[in-house]
Each structure stands twice: as C-alpha cells, then as structure tokens.
Design a protein around this motif. Structure first.
Motif, PDB file in Angstrom:
ATOM      1  N   THR A 147      19.263  25.059  34.773  1.00 24.34           N
ATOM      2  CA  THR A 147      19.748  25.093  33.388  1.00 24.34           C
ATOM      3  C   THR A 147      19.389  23.845  32.582  1.00 24.34           C
ATOM      4  OG1 THR A 147      21.639  26.149  34.425  1.00 24.34           O
ATOM      5  CG2 THR A 147      21.806  25.684  32.067  1.00 24.34           C
ATOM      6  N   ALA A 148      18.865  24.064  31.394  1.00 25.06           N
ATOM      7  CA  ALA A 148      18.670  22.968  30.428  1.00 25.06           C
ATOM      8  C   ALA A 148      19.159  23.495  29.091  1.00 25.06           C
ATOM      9  CB  ALA A 148      17.197  22.591  30.338  1.00 25.06           C
ATOM     10  N   PHE A 149      19.888  22.670  28.342  1.00 24.26           N
ATOM     11  CA  PHE A 149      20.413  23.176  27.063  1.00 24.26           C
ATOM     12  C   PHE A 149      20.487  22.090  26.013  1.00 24.26           C
ATOM     13  CE2 PHE A 149      23.999  22.074  29.824  1.00 24.26           C
ATOM     14  CZ  PHE A 149      24.752  21.244  29.021  1.00 24.26           C
ATOM     15  N   GLU A 150      20.491  22.537  24.773  1.00 25.75           N
ATOM     16  CA  GLU A 150      20.654  21.632  23.646  1.00 25.75           C
ATOM     17  C   GLU A 150      21.556  22.270  22.610  1.00 25.75           C
ATOM     18  OE1 GLU A 150      16.792  20.208  22.225  1.00 25.75           O
ATOM     19  OE2 GLU A 150      16.749  18.884  23.986  1.00 25.75           O
ATOM     20  N   PHE A 151      22.377  21.466  21.964  1.00 28.12           N
ATOM     21  CA  PHE A 151      23.183  21.894  20.832  1.00 28.12           C
ATOM     22  C   PHE A 151      22.508  21.306  19.605  1.00 28.12           C
ATOM     23  CE2 PHE A 151      27.561  23.262  22.425  1.00 28.12           C
ATOM     24  CZ  PHE A 151      27.164  23.408  23.746  1.00 28.12           C
ATOM     25  N   THR A 152      21.979  22.168  18.740  1.00 31.77           N
ATOM     26  CA  THR A 152      21.274  21.640  17.572  1.00 31.77           C
ATOM     27  C   THR A 152      22.026  22.028  16.302  1.00 31.77           C
ATOM     28  OG1 THR A 152      19.933  23.638  17.444  1.00 31.77           O
ATOM     29  CG2 THR A 152      19.015  21.803  18.684  1.00 31.77           C
ATOM     30  N   SER A 153      21.830  21.215  15.262  1.00 31.84           N
ATOM     31  CA  SER A 153      22.502  21.499  13.999  1.00 31.84           C
ATOM     32  C   SER A 153      21.587  21.216  12.830  1.00 31.84           C
ATOM     33  CB  SER A 153      23.768  20.657  13.876  1.00 31.84           C
ATOM     34  OG  SER A 153      24.332  20.854  12.600  1.00 31.84           O
ATOM     35  N   SER A 154      21.555  22.138  11.889  1.00 25.85           N
ATOM     36  CA  SER A 154      20.706  21.950  10.703  1.00 25.85           C
ATOM     37  C   SER A 154      21.314  20.896   9.775  1.00 25.85           C
ATOM     38  CB  SER A 154      20.563  23.277   9.963  1.00 25.85           C
ATOM     39  OG  SER A 154      21.848  23.764   9.664  1.00 25.85           O
ATOM     40  N   LEU A 155      22.534  20.456  10.062  1.00 25.92           N
ATOM     41  CA  LEU A 155      23.154  19.428   9.226  1.00 25.92           C
ATOM     42  C   LEU A 155      22.503  18.064   9.429  1.00 25.92           C
ATOM     43  CD1 LEU A 155      26.918  20.239   9.954  1.00 25.92           C
ATOM     44  CD2 LEU A 155      25.656  20.809   7.889  1.00 25.92           C
ATOM     45  N   LEU A 156      21.731  17.937  10.516  1.00 32.58           N
ATOM     46  CA  LEU A 156      21.262  16.612  10.914  1.00 32.58           C
ATOM     47  C   LEU A 156      19.870  16.246  10.422  1.00 32.58           C
ATOM     48  CD1 LEU A 156      22.527  16.547  14.614  1.00 32.58           C
ATOM     49  CD2 LEU A 156      23.551  15.429  12.650  1.00 32.58           C
ATOM     50  N   GLY A 157      19.111  17.188   9.901  1.00 32.17           N
ATOM     51  CA  GLY A 157      17.739  16.877   9.511  1.00 32.17           C
ATOM     52  C   GLY A 157      16.810  16.940  10.712  1.00 32.17           C
ATOM     53  N   ALA A 158      15.783  16.084  10.691  1.00 31.30           N
ATOM     54  CA  ALA A 158      14.728  16.189  11.716  1.00 31.30           C
ATOM     55  C   ALA A 158      15.252  15.948  13.137  1.00 31.30           C
ATOM     56  CB  ALA A 158      13.610  15.212  11.400  1.00 31.30           C
ATOM     57  N   GLN A 159      16.175  15.001  13.273  1.00 32.32           N
ATOM     58  CA  GLN A 159      16.730  14.726  14.609  1.00 32.32           C
ATOM     59  C   GLN A 159      17.916  15.666  14.784  1.00 32.32           C
ATOM     60  OE1 GLN A 159      15.000  12.769  16.528  1.00 32.32           O
ATOM     61  NE2 GLN A 159      13.677  12.507  14.747  1.00 32.32           N
ATOM     62  N   SER A 160      17.619  16.908  15.182  1.00 34.19           N
ATOM     63  CA  SER A 160      18.640  17.940  15.044  1.00 34.19           C
ATOM     64  C   SER A 160      19.552  18.097  16.259  1.00 34.19           C
ATOM     65  CB  SER A 160      17.971  19.281  14.747  1.00 34.19           C
ATOM     66  OG  SER A 160      17.185  19.654  15.861  1.00 34.19           O
ATOM     67  N   ALA A 161      19.296  17.360  17.342  1.00 32.96           N
ATOM     68  CA  ALA A 161      20.113  17.565  18.549  1.00 32.96           C
ATOM     69  C   ALA A 161      21.428  16.796  18.467  1.00 32.96           C
ATOM     70  CB  ALA A 161      19.338  17.152  19.789  1.00 32.96           C
ATOM     71  N   LEU A 162      22.524  17.549  18.485  1.00 30.59           N
ATOM     72  CA  LEU A 162      23.852  16.935  18.534  1.00 30.59           C
ATOM     73  C   LEU A 162      24.143  16.457  19.948  1.00 30.59           C
ATOM     74  CD1 LEU A 162      26.232  19.428  16.699  1.00 30.59           C
ATOM     75  CD2 LEU A 162      26.054  16.996  16.210  1.00 30.59           C
ATOM     76  N   GLY A 163      23.596  17.196  20.909  1.00 31.67           N
ATOM     77  CA  GLY A 163      23.817  16.844  22.307  1.00 31.67           C
ATOM     78  C   GLY A 163      22.936  17.700  23.181  1.00 31.67           C
ATOM     79  N   GLY A 164      22.842  17.311  24.441  1.00 34.92           N
ATOM     80  CA  GLY A 164      22.020  18.111  25.342  1.00 34.92           C
ATOM     81  C   GLY A 164      22.296  17.737  26.782  1.00 34.92           C
ATOM     82  N   GLY A 165      21.807  18.574  27.666  1.00 41.09           N
ATOM     83  CA  GLY A 165      22.015  18.276  29.077  1.00 41.09           C
ATOM     84  C   GLY A 165      21.443  19.358  29.943  1.00 41.09           C
ATOM     85  N   GLY A 166      21.975  19.436  31.158  1.00 43.60           N
ATOM     86  CA  GLY A 166      21.495  20.449  32.085  1.00 43.60           C
ATOM     87  C   GLY A 166      21.825  20.070  33.510  1.00 43.60           C
ATOM     88  N   ARG A 167      21.245  20.844  34.411  1.00 47.63           N
ATOM     89  CA  ARG A 167      21.481  20.646  35.842  1.00 47.63           C
ATOM     90  C   ARG A 167      20.439  19.686  36.385  1.00 47.63           C
ATOM     91  NH1 ARG A 167      24.236  22.330  39.872  1.00 47.63           N
ATOM     92  NH2 ARG A 167      25.651  23.607  38.634  1.00 47.63           N
ATOM     93  N   TYR A 168      20.854  18.856  37.343  1.00 49.23           N
ATOM     94  CA  TYR A 168      19.887  17.896  37.901  1.00 49.23           C
ATOM     95  C   TYR A 168      20.082  17.752  39.417  1.00 49.23           C
ATOM     96  CZ  TYR A 168      23.915  14.888  36.745  1.00 49.23           C
ATOM     97  OH  TYR A 168      25.186  14.366  36.615  1.00 49.23           O
ATOM     98  N   ASP A 169      19.918  18.885  40.102  1.00 51.74           N
ATOM     99  CA  ASP A 169      20.172  18.937  41.548  1.00 51.74           C
ATOM    100  C   ASP A 169      19.211  18.088  42.378  1.00 51.74           C
ATOM    101  OD1 ASP A 169      22.078  20.773  40.821  1.00 51.74           O
ATOM    102  OD2 ASP A 169      20.996  22.538  41.546  1.00 51.74           O
ATOM    103  N   GLU A 170      18.094  17.706  41.768  1.00 49.37           N
ATOM    104  CA  GLU A 170      17.100  16.976  42.565  1.00 49.37           C
ATOM    105  C   GLU A 170      17.103  15.484  42.267  1.00 49.37           C
ATOM    106  OE1 GLU A 170      13.911  19.390  41.149  1.00 49.37           O
ATOM    107  OE2 GLU A 170      14.780  21.149  42.114  1.00 49.37           O
TER     108      GLU A 170
END
Ligand code: HAM
Length: 430
Positions: free
Chosen positions: A271-294
């Motif tokens: 799993t990899a995910f991002e929360f993006t928002s059009s309120l932010l302009g070009a740097q649109s990622a509010l947050g992100g993450g995912g699984r890192y089993d390795e």
C-alpha cells in the motif's frame, strides 16, 4: 537588519503559535484515542539511517539532506557524518530496532510531532524546516492495519471540518513481484528513452517507477500508457490490496485508485497513499504514507511488517485557513484588570499574581496612572471576557466593578471574597 532566519525556515509567533497548539492538541487527542503513544527521536541521526532506509536514488538522499560533520573523536581522530532528520520513519525504525520494540508481544502504535529538514527550493507549501505529525503501526501485516491508518488520517482532517481532499491509493507490490514488474516497465520505456526528461533518463536504470510520477508533460504522456504495477501484483499482494480497499469501503471512507502514486521515498511495499487537496496549489499533498515491510532489512535486521503516514503541519494549517476553519484556538485571558489610581494598582497587582498562581488567566499592565479610556481600549484589545475595574472610591467601599465584555453588563463584587468570585467565573464559563 542583516541577520535573518535561514531561508525556508520560519519563526512562529503569537496567535499563529496558539493556532498550532490548538490543532496539535486535537490531533494528539485523536491519535491517543486510536491507541498511539508518542515517540521523540533526536534531530540528528547518523547519515546511514537515511542513506540505507530511504534509498540512495531518492531526491531526499541525493540532494536534500542537511549534513553536519561531528567533532572528531579525540583518540581515533575520526568524525561521523550526521544528518538533520529529513523524515522520521527511518528514525522510528532505527529506534524500534535499538529498543527491540518489534519483539514486543503486541503491535506497537507510535506517533510523533517533529520538525523535518530538507534542502529544497522554498515556495508555497514547501519549506526547508517544516513539521510533520506522523503515525507508525509496527508489527502488523494485515490489510486492517493499512485501513486503520487511512481512516485515522481521514478522521484527523475531518475533525476540523475539512472535506476538500482526496485519498489516492495504490499498491507498489512487494519484493516478490516488483522486480518482474520493473523489467516489464523498462521494456515498455526503452523505445521512449530519448523522449524522457534528463532526470527520468537517469531514473530509468536505478528507479524506473519514479518515472511514473514525473511532472514533466512529455514524461507524463509516456507514463500514461505504461504497464501498471496493479496488473502485475502477485496473488498475496493483490489480496492484501483488495482487503485494504474493502475495509475502507466498509468504513465509508471514499478513495480513488491512482496508479501514479509511487511516493518519493523508496522503502514502500504494497500500500502507498496520498491525501491531496486542491486548496494547496502545486504542492498538493496534505500527507502521505504506506506500508514498509522491507525497511528494517535495509538496516541488516530481520524485517518486520509496518505501515504509517505523515501529514505536513504547515500545509494542514494552510488548508484550514483557506476554508476559514481555524477560528478556534487563540486563547484569550479570562480577565483584564483595570486599576484607576496608585492604591488600586497595588491591590490589583497583588490580586493578579494570586489569580495566575491559581490557574486563572489575567492580563494586567504595569504602566501606572492610566486613564479609564486607555484601560478600556487595552481590555478590548486583550479579548478578555471580563474587565475588573477598581477605583479609589470603590476600594474604600470594599468593592470592585466587573464588566462582561460581550454583553456590556456590569456587576458589583465584594473585595472580601473577590478571589472566589473570579475563580467561579473563570471556570464556569470557560
Ligand atoms: P513525505 O510524503 O515525504 O512522507 O512527507 C509527508 C508530508 O510532509 C507531505 O505530504 C507534505 O504534506 C509534508 N512535506 C513534505 N515535504 C515538505 C516540505 N518541504 N515543506 C512542507 N511540507 C512538506 C514522509 O515523510 C514519510 N516518512 C511518511 C510515512 C510515514 N510513511 C510511512 N510512515
């Protein structure tokens, strides 16, 4: 003034700091409800923590780390290269291994609120010192764990009334299926090599999946028709991804599948995910993450399953302000004390100190001989809920006037039990 704060690093003042505290406190409380406990790691880590964990081919390691040469050891003469933390997942995994938290009988839920440092070109939403709130769930391989993480971040944003964001999820596969996929991707990209941007040409050999999230238009066009990781998942990763999605649907958390989410850090699996928002302009990622089993195995330790995310605190504040969702937070004093004359000043000075020692907030100016008009102006500016007015006549009569600043009503309080009266109002109406 010649001396200024470092470019891309900011001071936080007054009301702004109060808003941060308010947002942070609410988020901490949600994290604790979900069973997360705080971890604080040092700002400086050995460079290997990031070169090994984040990956040599990433922008963070190649170009963005602030390094510090430690003093040399008096005997060996050697000195270590240290790095100001650019992200905290690597630090958390280092700490987990060092304290053997991965050996605990239960999964560990950890969160952090920490400054990060990346040498980037400063612009709106992109700083060189910025702050993250992050959460990591260690030692749980289940799709329920990934779903919990995504629901948690969704809960955090929604608690402030923020709705203007999209959850984008993808699966980047595992060691078991990614190598074959990379070969398929490279075979597709090979005839297009000349048309890729300079950076993607370099990525081709070492990190071909990063080409998929390149923002250059000509690369985007090529990436559109590229084979997709989701079509190359092995049975286990596929089932895992399906599990995460169905848990999200159950929790009524809306998401979109986005095969371009590969993330800038290369320790992710599945799993990899991002929360993006059009309120932010070009740097649109509010947050992100995912699984890192390795990830742990990159430190030469036995691998353990883990999943997590981090949100950008400055970007969250920006989004909340854009939607006017940050009216709460700024703390105002309960009382403004307004003395008229020297004797009243003496009495209110002593009373203000007593009240503050008992947890009641009071604003009191040490400027003497001020007129009523000046005092009332200050009282308004302070935002206090009540103003306590004391003049020479009232003092002689053993009373003071308390003005409710929102209704304008005034009442008479006896000085004999003034502390109890003020305390009652401070906590009753807080
Ligand atoms: P990241 O995507 O590099 O992930 O950063 C997470 C968030 O931090 C971004 O979505 C963004 O909101 C904010 N951010 C990143 N760079 C900047 C910057 N230069 N200025 C302002 N805000 C920024 C990580 O750091 C991973 N450690 C997340 C994670 C936790 N993965 C698993 N566990």
């Amino acid at each position: 003034l010649e001396i200024k704060a470092v470019r891309g690093m900011h001071d936080l003042l007054g009301d702004e700091a109060a808003k941060w505290q308010y947002v942070e406190a609410r988020i901490r409380s949600i994290l604790e409800t979900f069973g997360y406990s705080e971890i604080r790691t040092p700002v400086l880590e050995s460079a290997e923590v990031f070169t090994q964990a984040v990956g040599d081919n990433t922008d963070i390691v190649e170009k963005q780390m602030y390094t510090v040469q430690d003093r040399s050891h008096p005997e060996s003469g050697k000195s270590e290269t240290l790095v100001l933390r650019p992200e905290a997942t690597s630090s958390v995994v280092r700490a987990v291994l060092e304290h053997q938290l991965h050996r605990a009988p239960h999964p560990q839920r950890l969160y952090y609120v920490l400054p990060m440092f990346r040498y980037e070109r400063p612009q709106k939403g992109r700083l060189r010192q910025f702050h993250q709130i992050g959460a990591e769930l260690i030692q749980d391989p289940s799709p329920e764990a990934d779903a919990e993480m995504i629901v948690l971040l969704d809960t955090i944003f929604r608690t402030f009334g923020l709705k203007d964001f999209e959850i984008r999820i993808n699966s980047v596969g595992s060691e078991a299926c990614r190598p074959q996929y990379k070969e398929a991707l490279k075979a597709y990209l090979h005839p297009h090599l000349e048309a890729l941007c300079e950076q993607c040409k370099k990525r081709y050999e070492r990190a071909p999946m990063r080409i998929l999230d390149c923002k250059v238009e000509s690369c985007k066009v090529i990436a559109e028709k590229a084979p997709r990781m989701v079509d190359h998942l092995d049975a286990e990763s596929k089932a895992h991804f399906e599990g995460v999605k169905s848990r999200l649907r159950e929790a009524r958390v809306a998401f979109v599948e986005d095969t371009s989410i590969v993330r800038g850090l290369d320790y992710y699996s599945r799993t990899a995910f991002e929360f993006t928002s059009s309120l932010l302009g070009a740097q649109s990622a509010l947050g992100g993450g995912g699984r890192y089993d390795e990830l742990a195995s990159r430190f030469g330790a036995p691998a353990f399953p883990a999943v997590g995310w981090a949100l950008g605190f400055e970007r969250l504040i920006m989004a909340l302000q854009a939607k006017d969702l940050l009216s709460g937070g700024v703390k105002k004093p309960d009382f403004y004390f307004a003395p008229l004359g020297e004797k009243a000043f003496e009495a209110l000075y002593a009373l203000s100190i007593q009240m503050k020692r008992q947890g009641v907030s009071v604003e009191f100016s040490y400027e003497r001989d001020k007129k009523l008009k000046w005092l009332m102006k200050q009282a308004d500016r302070s935002g206090a809920r009540f103003t306590l007015l004391l003049g020479e006549d009232e003092l002689a009569a053993g009373s003071a006037a308390l003005k409710n600043m929102s209704t304008g009503e005034q009442e008479k309080l006896s000085l004999a039990d003034i502390e109890a009266e003020l305390k009652r109002r401070a906590c009753h109406e807080a």
